[in-house]
Design a protein around this motif. Structure first.
Motif, PDB file in Angstrom:
ATOM      1  N   LEU A  23       0.831  -1.204   0.000  1.00 35.60           N
ATOM      2  CA  LEU A  23       0.000   0.000   0.000  1.00 35.60           C
ATOM      3  C   LEU A  23       0.866   1.254   0.000  1.00 35.60           C
ATOM      4  N   ARG A  24       1.989   1.221   0.691  1.00 39.69           N
ATOM      5  CA  ARG A  24       2.880   2.392   0.697  1.00 39.69           C
ATOM      6  C   ARG A  24       3.351   2.709  -0.715  1.00 39.69           C
ATOM      7  N   ILE A  25       3.688   1.689  -1.487  1.00 34.51           N
ATOM      8  CA  ILE A  25       4.126   1.916  -2.866  1.00 34.51           C
ATOM      9  C   ILE A  25       3.001   2.555  -3.678  1.00 34.51           C
ATOM     10  N   ALA A  26       1.784   2.016  -3.546  1.00 31.20           N
ATOM     11  CA  ALA A  26       0.642   2.558  -4.288  1.00 31.20           C
ATOM     12  C   ALA A  26       0.355   4.003  -3.889  1.00 31.20           C
ATOM     13  N   ALA A  38      -2.005   1.241  -7.725  1.00 33.63           N
ATOM     14  CA  ALA A  38      -3.239   1.180  -6.941  1.00 33.63           C
ATOM     15  C   ALA A  38      -4.248   0.246  -7.592  1.00 33.63           C
ATOM     16  N   HIS A  39      -4.350   0.326  -8.904  1.00 35.62           N
ATOM     17  CA  HIS A  39      -5.253  -0.561  -9.645  1.00 35.62           C
ATOM     18  C   HIS A  39      -4.883  -2.026  -9.414  1.00 35.62           C
ATOM     19  N   THR A  40      -3.604  -2.350  -9.542  1.00 38.42           N
ATOM     20  CA  THR A  40      -3.146  -3.730  -9.352  1.00 38.42           C
ATOM     21  C   THR A  40      -3.378  -4.192  -7.919  1.00 38.42           C
ATOM     22  N   LEU A  41      -3.103  -3.309  -6.966  1.00 39.81           N
ATOM     23  CA  LEU A  41      -3.276  -3.653  -5.552  1.00 39.81           C
ATOM     24  C   LEU A  41      -4.737  -3.939  -5.226  1.00 39.81           C
ATOM     25  N   LEU A  42      -5.639  -3.124  -5.733  1.00 38.91           N
ATOM     26  CA  LEU A  42      -7.056  -3.332  -5.457  1.00 38.91           C
ATOM     27  C   LEU A  42      -7.566  -4.618  -6.108  1.00 38.91           C
ATOM     28  N   ALA A  43      -7.090  -4.907  -7.293  1.00 38.08           N
ATOM     29  CA  ALA A  43      -7.498  -6.149  -7.950  1.00 38.08           C
ATOM     30  C   ALA A  43      -7.087  -7.359  -7.117  1.00 38.08           C
ATOM     31  N   ARG A  44      -5.929  -7.282  -6.460  1.00 44.85           N
ATOM     32  CA  ARG A  44      -5.474  -8.386  -5.608  1.00 44.85           C
ATOM     33  C   ARG A  44      -6.213  -8.425  -4.270  1.00 44.85           C
ATOM     34  N   VAL A  51      -8.866  -6.120   4.388  1.00 43.86           N
ATOM     35  CA  VAL A  51      -7.755  -5.505   3.645  1.00 43.86           C
ATOM     36  C   VAL A  51      -8.294  -4.520   2.613  1.00 43.86           C
ATOM     37  N   TRP A  52      -9.324  -4.915   1.886  1.00 43.54           N
ATOM     38  CA  TRP A  52      -9.948  -4.047   0.884  1.00 43.54           C
ATOM     39  C   TRP A  52     -10.423  -2.737   1.522  1.00 43.54           C
ATOM     40  N   SER A  79     -12.079  -0.231 -14.165  1.00 43.50           N
ATOM     41  CA  SER A  79     -11.096  -0.814 -13.251  1.00 43.50           C
ATOM     42  C   SER A  79     -11.742  -1.265 -11.950  1.00 43.50           C
ATOM     43  N   THR A  80     -11.242  -2.383 -11.413  1.00 45.30           N
ATOM     44  CA  THR A  80     -11.711  -2.878 -10.122  1.00 45.30           C
ATOM     45  C   THR A  80     -11.484  -1.839  -9.041  1.00 45.30           C
ATOM     46  N   GLY A  81     -12.552  -1.489  -8.344  1.00 46.31           N
ATOM     47  CA  GLY A  81     -12.419  -0.593  -7.202  1.00 46.31           C
ATOM     48  C   GLY A  81     -12.498   0.888  -7.517  1.00 46.31           C
TER      49      GLY A  81
END
Length: 327
Positions: A23-26, A38-44, A51-52, A79-81
């Motif tokens: 999350l820090r990276i995003a 952020a897009h990739t993180l939310l998809a995961r 966590v979401w 995009s997811t989220g």
């Protein structure tokens, strides 16, 4: 890392993502106008509701200060989220407008937009608890309960009407969602109804799973009571000379020790900060030091700004008291 090194005030930093390194990276990329991480993180994160919820809260708070979501929406509208972040940022801006006492027309427009986006997100992602949590955030701005959805009969006869339907919707996917219960607590505190706030916590918290961060909720109520009190010395006795208060703090401590330490699942830094302060207040410096070491190198602004102290003051006192107890 030894306790002296871990509790060096110069080593502590404030970061909205805390121990969640992904999350820090995003967050850092969002601050630079880049949204792909952020897009990739939310998809995961989808379907892992604790966590979401935590990640969308942080990402939205960062996004609300930029126009990055406009670029994101233009380039990848499905995009997811994204719909969740749009709702969250709209709510954050409406809350900020009320807090900063903007003109009534601006506030009304922002509230209408936020509600529209929340309902849009709820219909688009029916499993997502966050749109309902967002609506609970808006309920805090209606202490008079003018909206019918904010005065639904409670599931327990000991509790008054409130936004119970919104809480129930958030709990469908995540029954013990941390933020949902925090928002409900803040609703009662916005009405300056600490009695109902206490009854609410007494009704729900004991049933939470072992290790749940909901066991930190009573510590927030204790801090709020201290912040509002005219006589701070008397209010402080809820920690030091009140057996019920001490028991509440120790229950939170035992549940914190039972909680997972995995990124995204561990207690948020702000919860750990409340716990460390409360343990120090009931004169358990070694236990407070344990929590502070686990927090390192992160720190939150709360509860320190509400109790009139600074975290580095507490760190020094805890170190001194722990060293004295060890001798």
């Amino acid at each position: 890392m030894d306790a002296v090194t871990a509790l060096d005030p110069g080593r502590f930093v404030q970061h909205p993502a805390g121990h969640d390194s992904d999350l820090r990276i995003a967050v850092e990329e969002l601050q630079q106008g880049r949204w792909m991480s952020a897009h990739t993180l939310l998809a995961r994160s989808w379907d892992n509701w604790p966590v979401w919820t935590a990640r969308t809260q942080v990402l939205a708070a960062v996004s609300a200060r930029t126009n990055v979501l406009h670029h994101w929406q233009a380039e990848a509208p499905d995009s997811t989220g994204l719909v969740t972040l749009l709702a969250r940022t709209a709510v954050d801006r409406a809350v900020a407008a009320v807090t900063q006492r903007a003109d009534q027309r601006t506030i009304a427009q922002l509230l209408e937009q936020a509600r529209h986006l929340c309902w849009d997100a709820a219909s688009t992602l029916p499993k997502d608890p966050v749109p309902w949590i967002c609506l609970l955030s808006l309920a805090q701005l209606d202490p008079g309960q003018s909206h019918p959805v904010h005065r639904i009969p409670a599931p327990d006869h000991m509790l008054p009407p409130g936004p119970w339907g919104l809480l129930a919707q958030a709990r469908r996917s995540d029954p013990w969602n941390r933020e949902a219960f925090h928002r409900m607590l803040r609703f009662w505190l916005a009405r300056e109804d600490s009695g109902t706030a206490g009854t609410f916590l007494a009704t729900f918290v004991p049933a939470a799973p072992a290790g749940s961060p909901l066991y930190a909720l009573p510590l927030y109520l204790m801090v709020d009571s201290y912040r509002r009190a005219q006589r701070k010395d008397a209010a402080a006795l809820q920690w030091t000379n009140n057996e019920r208060g001490r028991s509440t703090v120790l229950q939170a401590y035992e549940n914190w020790r039972a909680a997972p330490r995995e990124p995204g699942l561990r207690w948020p830094v702000v919860d750990e900060g409340h716990l460390a302060h409360a343990l120090w207040a009931i004169r358990r410096p070694a236990d407070a030091a344990e929590v502070l070491v686990a927090m390192a190198p992160f720190v939150s602004s709360q509860p320190w700004t509400s109790v009139g102290g600074r975290p580095d003051d507490l760190f020094r006192q805890v170190l001194a008291q722990s060293a004295a107890a060890a001798r």
